[in-house]
Design a protein around this motif. Structure first.
Motif, PDB file in Angstrom:
ATOM      1  N   HIS A 234     -74.657 -24.440   9.658  1.00 51.49           N
ATOM      2  CA  HIS A 234     -75.282 -25.744   9.460  1.00 51.49           C
ATOM      3  C   HIS A 234     -76.520 -25.845  10.346  1.00 51.49           C
ATOM      4  O   HIS A 234     -76.710 -25.046  11.268  1.00 51.49           O
ATOM      5  N   GLU A 235     -77.343 -26.860  10.077  1.00 56.55           N
ATOM      6  CA  GLU A 235     -78.599 -27.030  10.799  1.00 56.55           C
ATOM      7  C   GLU A 235     -78.568 -28.256  11.710  1.00 56.55           C
ATOM      8  O   GLU A 235     -79.588 -28.901  11.926  1.00 56.55           O
ATOM      9  N   GLY A 236     -77.403 -28.530  12.249  1.00 61.09           N
ATOM     10  CA  GLY A 236     -77.258 -29.662  13.160  1.00 61.09           C
ATOM     11  C   GLY A 236     -75.988 -30.429  12.868  1.00 61.09           C
ATOM     12  O   GLY A 236     -75.835 -30.978  11.780  1.00 61.09           O
ATOM     13  N   TYR A 237     -75.051 -30.480  13.840  1.00 63.16           N
ATOM     14  CA  TYR A 237     -73.757 -31.117  13.579  1.00 63.16           C
ATOM     15  C   TYR A 237     -73.883 -32.625  13.363  1.00 63.16           C
ATOM     16  O   TYR A 237     -73.019 -33.244  12.737  1.00 63.16           O
ATOM     17  N   ALA A 238     -74.978 -33.220  13.835  1.00 66.96           N
ATOM     18  CA  ALA A 238     -75.163 -34.661  13.639  1.00 66.96           C
ATOM     19  C   ALA A 238     -75.459 -35.013  12.182  1.00 66.96           C
ATOM     20  O   ALA A 238     -75.451 -36.188  11.815  1.00 66.96           O
ATOM     21  N   ARG A 239     -75.720 -34.013  11.365  1.00 68.45           N
ATOM     22  CA  ARG A 239     -75.953 -34.262   9.943  1.00 68.45           C
ATOM     23  C   ARG A 239     -74.641 -34.438   9.167  1.00 68.45           C
ATOM     24  O   ARG A 239     -74.669 -34.653   7.953  1.00 68.45           O
ATOM     25  N   TYR A 240     -73.515 -34.362   9.881  1.00 70.77           N
ATOM     26  CA  TYR A 240     -72.210 -34.418   9.226  1.00 70.77           C
ATOM     27  C   TYR A 240     -71.361 -35.530   9.820  1.00 70.77           C
ATOM     28  O   TYR A 240     -71.567 -35.960  10.960  1.00 70.77           O
ATOM     29  N   THR A 241     -70.396 -35.988   9.031  1.00 66.83           N
ATOM     30  CA  THR A 241     -69.461 -37.007   9.487  1.00 66.83           C
ATOM     31  C   THR A 241     -68.081 -36.669   8.958  1.00 66.83           C
ATOM     32  O   THR A 241     -67.942 -36.055   7.887  1.00 66.83           O
ATOM     33  N   VAL A 242     -67.046 -37.025   9.687  1.00 68.87           N
ATOM     34  CA  VAL A 242     -65.683 -36.752   9.248  1.00 68.87           C
ATOM     35  C   VAL A 242     -65.432 -37.420   7.895  1.00 68.87           C
ATOM     36  O   VAL A 242     -65.763 -38.594   7.701  1.00 68.87           O
ATOM     37  N   GLY A 243     -64.880 -36.653   6.970  1.00 67.71           N
ATOM     38  CA  GLY A 243     -64.626 -37.143   5.623  1.00 67.71           C
ATOM     39  C   GLY A 243     -65.704 -36.778   4.629  1.00 67.71           C
ATOM     40  O   GLY A 243     -65.517 -36.940   3.420  1.00 67.71           O
ATOM     41  N   GLN A 244     -66.839 -36.271   5.112  1.00 70.64           N
ATOM     42  CA  GLN A 244     -67.957 -35.925   4.226  1.00 70.64           C
ATOM     43  C   GLN A 244     -67.573 -34.773   3.300  1.00 70.64           C
ATOM     44  O   GLN A 244     -66.974 -33.782   3.727  1.00 70.64           O
ATOM     45  N   ARG A 245     -67.943 -34.890   2.041  1.00 66.86           N
ATOM     46  CA  ARG A 245     -67.695 -33.835   1.056  1.00 66.86           C
ATOM     47  C   ARG A 245     -68.996 -33.224   0.544  1.00 66.86           C
ATOM     48  O   ARG A 245     -69.093 -32.005   0.385  1.00 66.86           O
ATOM     49  N   ARG A 246     -69.979 -34.051   0.273  1.00 70.61           N
ATOM     50  CA  ARG A 246     -71.230 -33.566  -0.310  1.00 70.61           C
ATOM     51  C   ARG A 246     -72.100 -32.879   0.742  1.00 70.61           C
ATOM     52  O   ARG A 246     -72.067 -33.226   1.912  1.00 70.61           O
ATOM     53  N   GLY A 247     -72.877 -31.925   0.290  1.00 70.32           N
ATOM     54  CA  GLY A 247     -73.873 -31.297   1.150  1.00 70.32           C
ATOM     55  C   GLY A 247     -73.347 -30.268   2.116  1.00 70.32           C
ATOM     56  O   GLY A 247     -74.053 -29.880   3.055  1.00 70.32           O
ATOM     57  N   LEU A 248     -72.105 -29.780   1.923  1.00 66.65           N
ATOM     58  CA  LEU A 248     -71.555 -28.795   2.854  1.00 66.65           C
ATOM     59  C   LEU A 248     -72.105 -27.394   2.605  1.00 66.65           C
ATOM     60  O   LEU A 248     -72.117 -26.558   3.499  1.00 66.65           O
ATOM     61  N   ARG A 249     -72.536 -27.142   1.388  1.00 68.92           N
ATOM     62  CA  ARG A 249     -73.146 -25.856   1.013  1.00 68.92           C
ATOM     63  C   ARG A 249     -72.234 -24.674   1.356  1.00 68.92           C
ATOM     64  O   ARG A 249     -72.663 -23.655   1.889  1.00 68.92           O
ATOM     65  N   VAL A 250     -70.952 -24.864   1.068  1.00 67.91           N
ATOM     66  CA  VAL A 250     -69.960 -23.818   1.280  1.00 67.91           C
ATOM     67  C   VAL A 250     -69.165 -23.637  -0.004  1.00 67.91           C
ATOM     68  O   VAL A 250     -68.653 -24.617  -0.558  1.00 67.91           O
TER      69      VAL A 250
END
Length: 353
Positions: A234-250
Motif C-alpha cells: 500500500h502507499e500509506g496506511y492512513a488511506r485505509y480504515t477498518v471495514g474497508q473493502r474497496r480499493g485494496l487492490r489485492v
C-alpha cells in the motif's frame, strides 16, 4: 413551544438546512441572529469547505430575505486543535470523526460565548436531531427524518449546554420537506446540494493535508492476511480504515476487508468478512448527557451510517465503558464514536479504542 421574542444565535452555513431553520425559528416567535462561521482567511477563495465565497454569499442572501442580521465569526484558531487531532488520529492508525469535536467545541462551544456577548439565550443549528428541555435539564433525541439523523455527532456536547440548544430541523420528517419549505419561502438555496466533505479538507483530499501534518501516516507498507502472509503493498496506511473493502487492490478470490491497521510497522491486515466481525468494544473519553446505571441494556451506534445495535453497556469508569453486542458487528473502527441510546434518546458516548 411558542416563544416570546427570546433571542437565538443560529449557525448559518449558507445551506438549505440552516436557512430553513432560521425561518422555522422566526415562525416560532424567536428573535433570530445568524452567524456564519469562517475557518479560513478573509482572502480565502477555495471553492470547497467552510467559508467559501459562495457559501458566504448564500448565507447573506438568505439572512436578507428573512430580515435577520448576520454576523461573520472567524473561528480558525478554534479549528487548529481539531485539525491537529484529525492528523494525529490517522498517524495512530485510527479513523477520526472531526465533526463530533466541531459540534462540541465550536458550534455548541465557541458559539455560546458569542451568544452571551450579544445577549442570546439560545444557540441553534440546522442539525437533523431534536432537543427537549426538561426540569432536569435537557436531552437530545434522534431526528424525525430517520435517514438524515445527525444526533450521533452531537454526543460530545456537554449536558449543561442542552437547556440552551434549539434544533428546529429535527422536527421535520424528510429532507424533501425542508427543500419544499425553502422553495415556498423563495430562498435561493432550495436546490443547493448537500455538503459531503470535511469542511477543512477541500475536495475530500485528506492525504494532501496529512502530507504536511503527519507524513508518516502515508508511509508505504505491506498488506497481509491474518497469518502474516504478504498479499500486496500500500502507499500509506492512513488511506485505509477498518471495514474497508474497496480499493485494496489485492486478488484473493473472495471479498476482503481491512481488519487491522498497525502504524508501528505500517502494516494493513485484511481478511474475509468473518474476520471483521467483533462481539464487543471498549470506548473511552466518555461524555454522558444523561445519568446511567453501572450496567444497562441499550442501542449502540458505531458509525454515522450504522443503524445502531442492541447490547449490554458496562461502565468501567466514568470515562470508559464496554459494550457486549447481542450479535457480532462488522467494522468496529478505532477512532470512531460509540454512541449510546435508549430508544430515540441519546444517553452519551465515547471513542472506540
Amino acid at each position: 413551544m411558542t416563544a416570546t421574542k427570546e433571542k437565538v444565535l443560529l449557525a448559518m452555513s449558507g445551506g438549505v438546512d440552516s436557512s430553513v431553520a432560521a425561518a422555522l425559528l422566526l415562525e416560532q416567535g424567536y428573535d433570530v441572529t445568524g452567524v456564519f462561521l469562517c475557518i479560513g482567511n478573509d482572502s480565502d477563495t477555495q471553492s470547497g469547505g467552510c467559508c467559501s465565497p459562495q457559501d458566504a454569499s448564500d448565507a447573506n442572501r438568505v439572512a436578507h430575505a428573512l430580515g435577520i442580521p448576520l454576523h461573520t465569526l472567524n473561528v480558525a484558531e478554534h479549528f487548529l486543535p481539531i485539525i491537529d487531532y484529525f492528523a494525529a488520529e490517522y498517524l495512530a492508525g485510527r479513523t477520526p470523526n472531526p465533526c463530533v469535536l466541531c459540534n462540541s467545541s465550536v458550534k455548541f462551544g465557541k458559539l455560546f460565548h458569542h451568544a452571551d456577548v450579544i445577549g442570546a439565550r439560545y444557540v441553534a443549528t440546522g442539525h437533523y436531531a431534536r432537543v427537549i428541555h426538561t426540569a432536569g435539564g435537557g436531552a437530545i433525541l434522534r431526528g424525525k427524518a430517520v435517514k438524515k439523523d445527525q444526533s450521533y455527532a452531537l454526543f460530545g456536547v456537554p449536558r449543561e449546554r442542552l437547556p440552551r440548544m434549539l434544533l428546529p430541523i429535527g422536527e421535520v420528517e424528510d429532507k424533501t420537506l425542508v427543500r419544499g419549505m425553502a422553495m415556498e419561502l423563495g430562498l435561493n438555496v432550495h436546490d443547493k446540494p448537500d455538503s459531503q466533505e470535511i469542511c477543512f479538507v477541500p475536495d475530500d483530499d485528506y492525504p494532501t493535508l496529512l502530507a504536511t501534518r503527519a507524513p508518516d501516516a502515508l508511509r508505504a507498507g505491506d498488506i497481509v492476511d491474518s497469518s502474516g502472509k504478504v498479499l500486496g503493498r500500500h502507499e500509506g496506511y492512513a488511506r485505509y480504515t477498518v471495514g474497508q473493502r474497496r480499493g485494496l487492490r489485492v486478488a484473493a478470490g473472495e471479498p476482503m476487508y481491512v481488519t487491522k491497521i498497525d502504524p508501528a510497522t505500517a502494516t494493513v491486515t485484511i481478511g474475509p468478512r468473518p474476520e471483521v466481525l467483533r462481539s464487543g468494544l471498549t470506548a473511552s473519553r466518555v461524555v454522558w448527557q444523561q445519568d446511567v446505571e453501572p450496567s444497562f441494556d441499550a442501542t449502540v451506534q458505531i458509525r454515522y451510517n450504522h443503524g445502531g445495535a442492541p447490547g449490554r453497556v458496562v461502565l468501567n469508569t466514568n470515562q470508559s465503558f464496554h459494550v457486549q453486542f447481542d450479535e457480532p458487528q462488522a467494522a468496529i473502527t478505532p477512532g470512531q464514536a460509540a454512541v449510546v441510546y435508549d430508544g430515540d434518546r441519546l444517553l452519551g458516548g465515547g471513542w472506540i479504542d
